[in-house]
Design a protein around this motif. Sequence first.
Motif, mmCIF file in Angstrom:
data_model
loop_
_atom_site.group_PDB
_atom_site.id
_atom_site.type_symbol
_atom_site.label_atom_id
_atom_site.label_comp_id
_atom_site.label_asym_id
_atom_site.label_seq_id
_atom_site.Cartn_x
_atom_site.Cartn_y
_atom_site.Cartn_z
ATOM 1 N N PRO A 128 0.792 -1.229 0.000
ATOM 2 C CA PRO A 128 0.000 0.000 0.000
ATOM 3 C C PRO A 128 0.822 1.276 0.000
ATOM 4 O O PRO A 128 0.486 2.244 -0.698
ATOM 5 C CB PRO A 128 -0.810 -0.133 1.307
ATOM 6 C CG PRO A 128 -0.875 -1.595 1.575
ATOM 7 C CD PRO A 128 0.440 -2.123 1.100
ATOM 8 N N GLY A 129 1.920 1.307 0.751
ATOM 9 C CA GLY A 129 2.763 2.502 0.772
ATOM 10 C C GLY A 129 3.375 2.815 -0.575
ATOM 11 O O GLY A 129 3.487 3.972 -0.975
ATOM 12 N N LYS A 130 3.825 1.745 -1.276
ATOM 13 C CA LYS A 130 4.402 1.944 -2.608
ATOM 14 C C LYS A 130 3.365 2.480 -3.585
ATOM 15 O O LYS A 130 3.644 3.361 -4.430
ATOM 16 C CB LYS A 130 4.956 0.628 -3.127
ATOM 17 C CG LYS A 130 6.054 0.001 -2.259
ATOM 18 C CD LYS A 130 7.368 0.673 -2.480
ATOM 19 C CE LYS A 130 8.477 -0.081 -1.744
ATOM 20 N NZ LYS A 130 9.813 0.565 -1.937
ATOM 21 N N VAL A 131 2.120 1.952 -3.492
ATOM 22 C CA VAL A 131 1.073 2.365 -4.420
ATOM 23 C C VAL A 131 0.623 3.798 -4.131
ATOM 24 O O VAL A 131 0.389 4.581 -5.045
ATOM 25 C CB VAL A 131 -0.112 1.381 -4.336
ATOM 26 C CG1 VAL A 131 -1.297 1.891 -5.167
ATOM 27 C CG2 VAL A 131 0.319 0.003 -4.829
ATOM 28 N N TRP A 132 0.532 4.147 -2.821
ATOM 29 C CA TRP A 132 0.053 5.488 -2.482
ATOM 30 C C TRP A 132 1.021 6.576 -2.960
ATOM 31 O O TRP A 132 0.593 7.719 -3.174
ATOM 32 C CB TRP A 132 -0.096 5.602 -0.959
ATOM 33 C CG TRP A 132 -1.434 5.139 -0.465
ATOM 34 C CD1 TRP A 132 -1.760 3.882 -0.063
ATOM 35 C CD2 TRP A 132 -2.620 5.909 -0.335
ATOM 36 N NE1 TRP A 132 -3.073 3.818 0.310
ATOM 37 C CE2 TRP A 132 -3.636 5.066 0.164
ATOM 38 C CE3 TRP A 132 -2.931 7.235 -0.586
ATOM 39 C CZ2 TRP A 132 -4.931 5.492 0.404
ATOM 40 C CZ3 TRP A 132 -4.221 7.669 -0.341
ATOM 41 C CH2 TRP A 132 -5.205 6.813 0.147
ATOM 42 N N SER A 133 2.268 6.255 -3.125
ATOM 43 C CA SER A 133 3.214 7.261 -3.616
ATOM 44 C C SER A 133 2.958 7.643 -5.073
ATOM 45 O O SER A 133 3.503 8.641 -5.545
ATOM 46 C CB SER A 133 4.650 6.751 -3.467
ATOM 47 O OG SER A 133 4.848 5.580 -4.249
ATOM 48 N N HIS A 134 2.131 6.880 -5.779
ATOM 49 C CA HIS A 134 1.781 7.184 -7.178
ATOM 50 C C HIS A 134 0.368 7.753 -7.299
ATOM 51 O O HIS A 134 -0.178 7.798 -8.399
ATOM 52 C CB HIS A 134 1.884 5.906 -8.034
ATOM 53 C CG HIS A 134 3.298 5.471 -8.269
ATOM 54 N ND1 HIS A 134 3.985 5.713 -9.443
ATOM 55 C CD2 HIS A 134 4.157 4.790 -7.475
ATOM 56 C CE1 HIS A 134 5.187 5.222 -9.361
ATOM 57 N NE2 HIS A 134 5.328 4.643 -8.168
ATOM 58 N N MET A 135 -0.213 8.191 -6.171
ATOM 59 C CA MET A 135 -1.569 8.753 -6.183
ATOM 60 C C MET A 135 -1.530 10.183 -5.658
ATOM 61 O O MET A 135 -0.863 10.473 -4.664
ATOM 62 C CB MET A 135 -2.498 7.901 -5.295
ATOM 63 C CG MET A 135 -2.620 6.458 -5.772
ATOM 64 S SD MET A 135 -3.370 5.372 -4.548
ATOM 65 C CE MET A 135 -4.939 6.171 -4.259
ATOM 66 N N ILE A 136 -2.205 11.070 -6.351
ATOM 67 C CA ILE A 136 -2.241 12.486 -5.984
ATOM 68 C C ILE A 136 -3.697 12.886 -5.683
ATOM 69 O O ILE A 136 -4.585 12.620 -6.486
ATOM 70 C CB ILE A 136 -1.685 13.395 -7.101
ATOM 71 C CG1 ILE A 136 -0.259 12.969 -7.428
ATOM 72 C CG2 ILE A 136 -1.735 14.856 -6.692
ATOM 73 C CD1 ILE A 136 0.338 13.704 -8.601
#
Length: 224
Positions: free
Chosen positions: A216-224
């Motif tokens: 989840p942390g890796k994916v959230w870094s690609h969401m704005i």
Amino acid sequence: AKAKAKAPAKPAAPVRRRLNGKQKAPLWYRARASRAGNRRAPKSKNCPLEVKVMLYPKDRATGVGRSVTPARADQVADVKNVLKTLQTEAREMTLEQVTRTLFEIRKQFVKRPPRARKETSTSSGKRKLTAEERSANAKERTKLFKERKLGLFRDYQLSGELAAITGSRIMTATDVMKAVWRHIHAKGIQNYRRIQPDAALAAVVGRKDIDITQLPGKVWSHMI
């Protein structure tokens, strides 16, 4: 002539003190005896309200001592009169009958006022909600969040690498994670708790294997 070698000196015997003409036990023994409960416990002070009586049941060769401690000081006189009557009647009763009678006497005089029950209302004075009401409120709040697109239902703008996996540039957080897990299961790149990224997922989380808790942390870094 050669001098004889001296024999090694014997260790000195432990010195034991005497108390009042008697041998005093070592400190370690006294501590162990105290822990084991060998010492007689000090007598507790009697309650000023306690009323004692000696009863002589017909099935006992010796008398039995009993006591009753009333809840209030004004009941002491009544307890003394009741126990005096019981002392006379106990000569025609068995020990079991005497015990039952004492139990009823204690229930009569030892009874204390009931404790005040805690109110179910909260500190603000509002009524405490039931489980059904809390569940209904949660559903209404979830519906409101969906309509207003708040919290997890807010629309996020995704990066190009993440959009290549999800198939859309604007999605909610829950839909993004569902799409990522669908991709992982479809490609078969999960090994127990480890995820072995393929070319598409490596652009989002990196090429090294990661734990499922890091996803989840890796994916959230690609969401704005």
